[in-house]
Design a protein around this motif. Sequence first.
Motif, PDB file in Angstrom:
ATOM      1  N   UNK A   1      -0.752   0.108  -6.399  1.00 49.78           N
ATOM      2  CA  UNK A   1       0.004   1.280  -5.954  1.00 49.78           C
ATOM      3  C   UNK A   1       1.417   1.207  -6.515  1.00 49.78           C
ATOM      4  N   UNK A   2       1.862   2.320  -7.073  1.00 45.84           N
ATOM      5  CA  UNK A   2       3.212   2.429  -7.621  1.00 45.84           C
ATOM      6  C   UNK A   2       3.950   3.536  -6.898  1.00 45.84           C
ATOM      7  N   UNK A   3       5.141   3.214  -6.393  1.00 47.81           N
ATOM      8  CA  UNK A   3       6.004   4.216  -5.774  1.00 47.81           C
ATOM      9  C   UNK A   3       7.037   4.603  -6.825  1.00 47.81           C
ATOM     10  N   UNK A   4       7.110   5.888  -7.124  1.00 47.98           N
ATOM     11  CA  UNK A   4       8.078   6.390  -8.090  1.00 47.98           C
ATOM     12  C   UNK A   4       9.096   7.255  -7.372  1.00 47.98           C
ATOM     13  N   UNK A   5      10.351   6.808  -7.388  1.00 49.16           N
ATOM     14  CA  UNK A   5      11.465   7.577  -6.822  1.00 49.16           C
ATOM     15  C   UNK A   5      12.059   8.431  -7.923  1.00 49.16           C
ATOM     16  N   UNK A   6      12.403   9.668  -7.620  1.00 50.60           N
ATOM     17  CA  UNK A   6      13.071  10.554  -8.568  1.00 50.60           C
ATOM     18  C   UNK A   6      14.262  11.204  -7.878  1.00 50.60           C
ATOM     19  N   UNK A   7      15.412  11.101  -8.510  1.00 53.58           N
ATOM     20  CA  UNK A   7      16.622  11.773  -8.043  1.00 53.58           C
ATOM     21  C   UNK A   7      16.952  12.860  -9.046  1.00 53.58           C
ATOM     22  N   UNK A   8      17.150  14.081  -8.571  1.00 54.33           N
ATOM     23  CA  UNK A   8      17.599  15.191  -9.411  1.00 54.33           C
ATOM     24  C   UNK A   8      18.920  15.661  -8.835  1.00 54.33           C
ATOM     25  N   UNK A   9      19.886  15.878  -9.704  1.00 53.29           N
ATOM     26  CA  UNK A   9      21.227  16.182  -9.221  1.00 53.29           C
ATOM     27  C   UNK A   9      21.998  17.021 -10.220  1.00 53.29           C
TER      28      UNK A   9
ATOM     29  N   UNK B   1      19.317  16.476   5.352  1.00 49.40           N
ATOM     30  CA  UNK B   1      18.326  16.837   4.341  1.00 49.40           C
ATOM     31  C   UNK B   1      17.241  17.710   4.946  1.00 49.40           C
ATOM     32  N   UNK B   2      16.711  18.586   4.117  1.00 49.11           N
ATOM     33  CA  UNK B   2      15.567  19.399   4.495  1.00 49.11           C
ATOM     34  C   UNK B   2      14.379  18.908   3.673  1.00 49.11           C
ATOM     35  N   UNK B   3      13.218  18.837   4.317  1.00 46.97           N
ATOM     36  CA  UNK B   3      12.016  18.498   3.560  1.00 46.97           C
ATOM     37  C   UNK B   3      11.650  19.721   2.738  1.00 46.97           C
ATOM     38  N   UNK B   4      11.754  19.569   1.434  1.00 44.36           N
ATOM     39  CA  UNK B   4      11.494  20.691   0.533  1.00 44.36           C
ATOM     40  C   UNK B   4      10.007  20.822   0.204  1.00 44.36           C
ATOM     41  N   UNK B   5       9.333  19.676   0.035  1.00 42.96           N
ATOM     42  CA  UNK B   5       7.908  19.742  -0.279  1.00 42.96           C
ATOM     43  C   UNK B   5       7.206  18.459   0.152  1.00 42.96           C
ATOM     44  N   UNK B   6       5.917  18.633   0.443  1.00 46.02           N
ATOM     45  CA  UNK B   6       5.030  17.523   0.777  1.00 46.02           C
ATOM     46  C   UNK B   6       3.715  17.789   0.071  1.00 46.02           C
ATOM     47  N   UNK B   7       3.186  16.772  -0.574  1.00 48.06           N
ATOM     48  CA  UNK B   7       1.871  16.871  -1.198  1.00 48.06           C
ATOM     49  C   UNK B   7       1.095  15.626  -0.793  1.00 48.06           C
ATOM     50  N   UNK B   8       0.177  15.783   0.154  1.00 50.24           N
ATOM     51  CA  UNK B   8      -0.569  14.632   0.651  1.00 50.24           C
ATOM     52  C   UNK B   8      -1.502  14.065  -0.406  1.00 50.24           C
ATOM     53  N   UNK B   9      -2.029  14.915  -1.282  1.00 51.96           N
ATOM     54  CA  UNK B   9      -2.919  14.432  -2.332  1.00 51.96           C
ATOM     55  C   UNK B   9      -2.171  13.522  -3.311  1.00 51.96           C
ATOM     56  N   UNK B  10      -0.960  13.926  -3.684  1.00 53.05           N
ATOM     57  CA  UNK B  10      -0.137  13.109  -4.599  1.00 53.05           C
ATOM     58  C   UNK B  10       0.713  12.098  -3.841  1.00 53.05           C
ATOM     59  N   UNK B  11       0.600  12.113  -2.510  1.00 46.88           N
ATOM     60  CA  UNK B  11       1.395  11.234  -1.647  1.00 46.88           C
ATOM     61  C   UNK B  11       2.872  11.358  -2.021  1.00 46.88           C
ATOM     62  N   UNK B  12       3.368  12.585  -1.950  1.00 42.69           N
ATOM     63  CA  UNK B  12       4.760  12.825  -2.324  1.00 42.69           C
ATOM     64  C   UNK B  12       5.512  13.581  -1.235  1.00 42.69           C
TER      65      UNK B  12
ATOM     66  N   UNK C   1       0.809  -1.217   0.000  1.00 44.62           N
ATOM     67  CA  UNK C   1       0.000   0.000   0.000  1.00 44.62           C
ATOM     68  C   UNK C   1       0.837   1.259   0.000  1.00 44.62           C
ATOM     69  N   UNK C   2       0.556   2.117  -0.964  1.00 45.56           N
ATOM     70  CA  UNK C   2       1.296   3.364  -1.110  1.00 45.56           C
ATOM     71  C   UNK C   2       1.031   4.359  -0.001  1.00 45.56           C
ATOM     72  N   UNK C   3      -0.185   4.302   0.573  1.00 43.75           N
ATOM     73  CA  UNK C   3      -0.492   5.214   1.682  1.00 43.75           C
ATOM     74  C   UNK C   3       0.473   4.973   2.834  1.00 43.75           C
ATOM     75  N   UNK C   4       0.692   3.717   3.125  1.00 43.44           N
ATOM     76  CA  UNK C   4       1.602   3.334   4.201  1.00 43.44           C
ATOM     77  C   UNK C   4       3.011   3.877   3.942  1.00 43.44           C
ATOM     78  N   UNK C   5       3.481   3.719   2.723  1.00 46.21           N
ATOM     79  CA  UNK C   5       4.818   4.174   2.348  1.00 46.21           C
ATOM     80  C   UNK C   5       4.948   5.683   2.554  1.00 46.21           C
ATOM     81  N   UNK C   6       3.969   6.425   2.047  1.00 48.65           N
ATOM     82  CA  UNK C   6       3.976   7.881   2.179  1.00 48.65           C
ATOM     83  C   UNK C   6       3.939   8.296   3.647  1.00 48.65           C
ATOM     84  N   UNK C   7       3.055   7.674   4.421  1.00 48.74           N
ATOM     85  CA  UNK C   7       2.927   8.037   5.826  1.00 48.74           C
ATOM     86  C   UNK C   7       4.195   7.727   6.610  1.00 48.74           C
ATOM     87  N   UNK C   8       4.850   6.621   6.289  1.00 49.05           N
ATOM     88  CA  UNK C   8       6.097   6.270   6.968  1.00 49.05           C
ATOM     89  C   UNK C   8       7.160   7.339   6.732  1.00 49.05           C
ATOM     90  N   UNK C   9       7.388   7.709   5.478  1.00 55.72           N
ATOM     91  CA  UNK C   9       8.415   8.711   5.173  1.00 55.72           C
ATOM     92  C   UNK C   9       8.012  10.097   5.647  1.00 55.72           C
TER      93      UNK C   9
END
Length: 161
Positions: A112-120, A71-82, A16-24
Amino acid sequence: MALKGKLTAQIEMKAGGDLFHELFRYKPQEIPNISPTTIQSCDLHEGEWGNVGSVYFWNYTLDGKLGVAKEVIESIDDEKKSVTFKVIEGDLMKLYKAFKAGFHVETHGGIDLVTWTLEYEKLNDDVEEPLLVLGSCIKLAKDVEAHHLKATRYGQGSLLA
């Protein structure tokens, strides 16, 4: 050769993606208990758990080597679970001028799909793409899923209970 880059990986999450988002978002300090070979600790340095602007300090293992990241939390979007983290100090900053790691969860056809994105942005052309970091993100997602499935199978409930 380009110094800026973006890597993405998508993983199916049976737990479940909700669980993943809530954990992080709310309990990243629990991640070392779930994936101790990847993350050894997560400490709150500033702010409150799960709030934009909060600063976390991570101890991790990457390719058999111990590392740290602030790390600093730069953004959170609960609707997109990001959640998006911006690295501000640590071992990655020895190789990268800028580094962000984030994920979002989406559901397609009940999956549920978890998509990780690294920008560098690499410091120079000799720096490799952060494929090992992306691999650790994938491993972390699989560890979270396995832990949750095991907990629910043995009647221990959710990780976030």
